[in-house]
Design a protein around this motif. Sequence first.
Motif, PDB file in Angstrom:
ATOM      1  N   THR A 230       0.853  -1.178   0.000  1.00 53.51           N
ATOM      2  CA  THR A 230       0.000   0.000   0.000  1.00 53.51           C
ATOM      3  C   THR A 230       0.891   1.230   0.000  1.00 53.51           C
ATOM      4  OG1 THR A 230      -1.645  -1.224   1.286  1.00 53.51           O
ATOM      5  CG2 THR A 230      -1.865   1.179   1.228  1.00 53.51           C
ATOM      6  N   TYR A 231       0.530   2.212  -0.815  1.00 52.04           N
ATOM      7  CA  TYR A 231       1.282   3.457  -0.935  1.00 52.04           C
ATOM      8  C   TYR A 231       0.362   4.647  -0.732  1.00 52.04           C
ATOM      9  CZ  TYR A 231       4.859   0.671  -3.298  1.00 52.04           C
ATOM     10  OH  TYR A 231       5.812  -0.267  -3.618  1.00 52.04           O
TER      11      TYR A 231
ATOM     12  N   VAL B 282      -6.665   1.783  -6.770  1.00 47.50           N
ATOM     13  CA  VAL B 282      -6.814   2.989  -5.954  1.00 47.50           C
ATOM     14  C   VAL B 282      -7.930   2.715  -4.961  1.00 47.50           C
ATOM     15  CG1 VAL B 282      -7.381   5.444  -5.949  1.00 47.50           C
ATOM     16  CG2 VAL B 282      -5.990   4.488  -7.812  1.00 47.50           C
ATOM     17  N   THR B 283      -7.585   2.715  -3.668  1.00 48.20           N
ATOM     18  CA  THR B 283      -8.579   2.383  -2.643  1.00 48.20           C
ATOM     19  C   THR B 283      -9.166   3.611  -1.963  1.00 48.20           C
ATOM     20  OG1 THR B 283      -6.869   2.089  -0.955  1.00 48.20           O
ATOM     21  CG2 THR B 283      -7.530   0.125  -2.208  1.00 48.20           C
TER      22      THR B 283
ATOM     23  N   MET C 174      -5.184  11.071 -11.102  1.00 47.39           N
ATOM     24  CA  MET C 174      -5.715  10.052 -10.193  1.00 47.39           C
ATOM     25  C   MET C 174      -6.270   8.877 -10.986  1.00 47.39           C
ATOM     26  SD  MET C 174      -7.677  12.246  -7.282  1.00 47.39           S
ATOM     27  CE  MET C 174      -6.935  12.424  -5.667  1.00 47.39           C
ATOM     28  N   GLU C 175      -6.944   9.168 -12.073  1.00 47.12           N
ATOM     29  CA  GLU C 175      -7.483   8.100 -12.924  1.00 47.12           C
ATOM     30  C   GLU C 175      -6.351   7.288 -13.551  1.00 47.12           C
ATOM     31  OE1 GLU C 175     -10.680   7.209 -13.202  1.00 47.12           O
ATOM     32  OE2 GLU C 175     -11.151   8.798 -11.766  1.00 47.12           O
ATOM     33  N   GLU C 176      -5.316   7.961 -14.029  1.00 42.21           N
ATOM     34  CA  GLU C 176      -4.188   7.281 -14.675  1.00 42.21           C
ATOM     35  C   GLU C 176      -3.446   6.346 -13.712  1.00 42.21           C
ATOM     36  OE1 GLU C 176      -3.232   7.322 -17.941  1.00 42.21           O
ATOM     37  OE2 GLU C 176      -5.111   8.430 -18.256  1.00 42.21           O
ATOM     38  N   LEU C 177      -3.347   6.740 -12.437  1.00 47.01           N
ATOM     39  CA  LEU C 177      -2.583   5.938 -11.480  1.00 47.01           C
ATOM     40  C   LEU C 177      -3.246   4.594 -11.183  1.00 47.01           C
ATOM     41  CD1 LEU C 177      -1.131   8.556  -8.990  1.00 47.01           C
ATOM     42  CD2 LEU C 177      -0.214   7.709 -11.147  1.00 47.01           C
ATOM     43  N   ALA C 178      -4.514   4.454 -11.542  1.00 50.67           N
ATOM     44  CA  ALA C 178      -5.185   3.165 -11.367  1.00 50.67           C
ATOM     45  C   ALA C 178      -4.532   2.087 -12.241  1.00 50.67           C
ATOM     46  CB  ALA C 178      -6.668   3.290 -11.683  1.00 50.67           C
TER      47      ALA C 178
ATOM     48  N   LEU D  33      -3.715   9.956  -2.854  1.00 51.75           N
ATOM     49  CA  LEU D  33      -4.512   8.745  -3.006  1.00 51.75           C
ATOM     50  C   LEU D  33      -3.779   7.589  -2.354  1.00 51.75           C
ATOM     51  CD1 LEU D  33      -3.088   6.896  -5.400  1.00 51.75           C
ATOM     52  CD2 LEU D  33      -4.351   8.407  -6.879  1.00 51.75           C
ATOM     53  N   VAL D  34      -4.555   6.573  -2.036  1.00 53.83           N
ATOM     54  CA  VAL D  34      -4.005   5.339  -1.486  1.00 53.83           C
ATOM     55  C   VAL D  34      -4.068   4.313  -2.606  1.00 53.83           C
ATOM     56  CG1 VAL D  34      -4.243   3.544   0.274  1.00 53.83           C
ATOM     57  CG2 VAL D  34      -4.778   5.932   0.842  1.00 53.83           C
ATOM     58  N   LEU D  35      -2.908   3.704  -2.872  1.00 50.49           N
ATOM     59  CA  LEU D  35      -2.770   2.774  -3.986  1.00 50.49           C
ATOM     60  C   LEU D  35      -2.260   1.429  -3.494  1.00 50.49           C
ATOM     61  CD1 LEU D  35      -2.638   2.428  -7.175  1.00 50.49           C
ATOM     62  CD2 LEU D  35      -0.221   3.068  -6.941  1.00 50.49           C
TER      63      LEU D  35
END
Length: 157
Positions: free
Chosen positions: A6-7, A40-41, A31-35, A64-66
């Motif tokens: 988790t990041y 992305v939680t 944020m959408e791209e990082l999925a 965001l939490v990834l």
Amino acid sequence: MRRSSTYLVALGSNRRHHRYGAPGGVVRAAMEELAAFGTVTARSPVIATPAMGAARRRFANAVLVLESERDPPALLAALKRTEREFGRRPGQRWGDRVLDLDIVLWSGGAWVSKILTIPHPGFARRRFVLAPACTVAPDWRTPPHGLTLAHHQARLT
């Protein structure tokens, strides 16, 4: 199979993008791209923050939490590639930028290498990181002392 980590990833922008518009739109698009790098939680609200250092324009910031199977250096490389894809160019430290992505925290605790330090060295002094982080992960404990993000934010006031 590689174990998931988790990041907490910080996002910031203070320049318009030809496709995504104003900085807030840039942050939401990123944020959408990082999925693509995991799941992305949690996503914080995007907040407006004052310019810092050499930057001349206000910033839009979020976190965001990834959940990702990538190790910290691999995730950092993916984040830097995303910055470039959004139009980020090397420039002045603290200057204006289309997109800035930083790994702030990692569920594995501390990570130190020539290219990456986790926790991010300046996060505890940055309201623009802590304010949105406390909306999604206020109880995340940070190394080495185990303070929560909420504790770090309280220390700024």
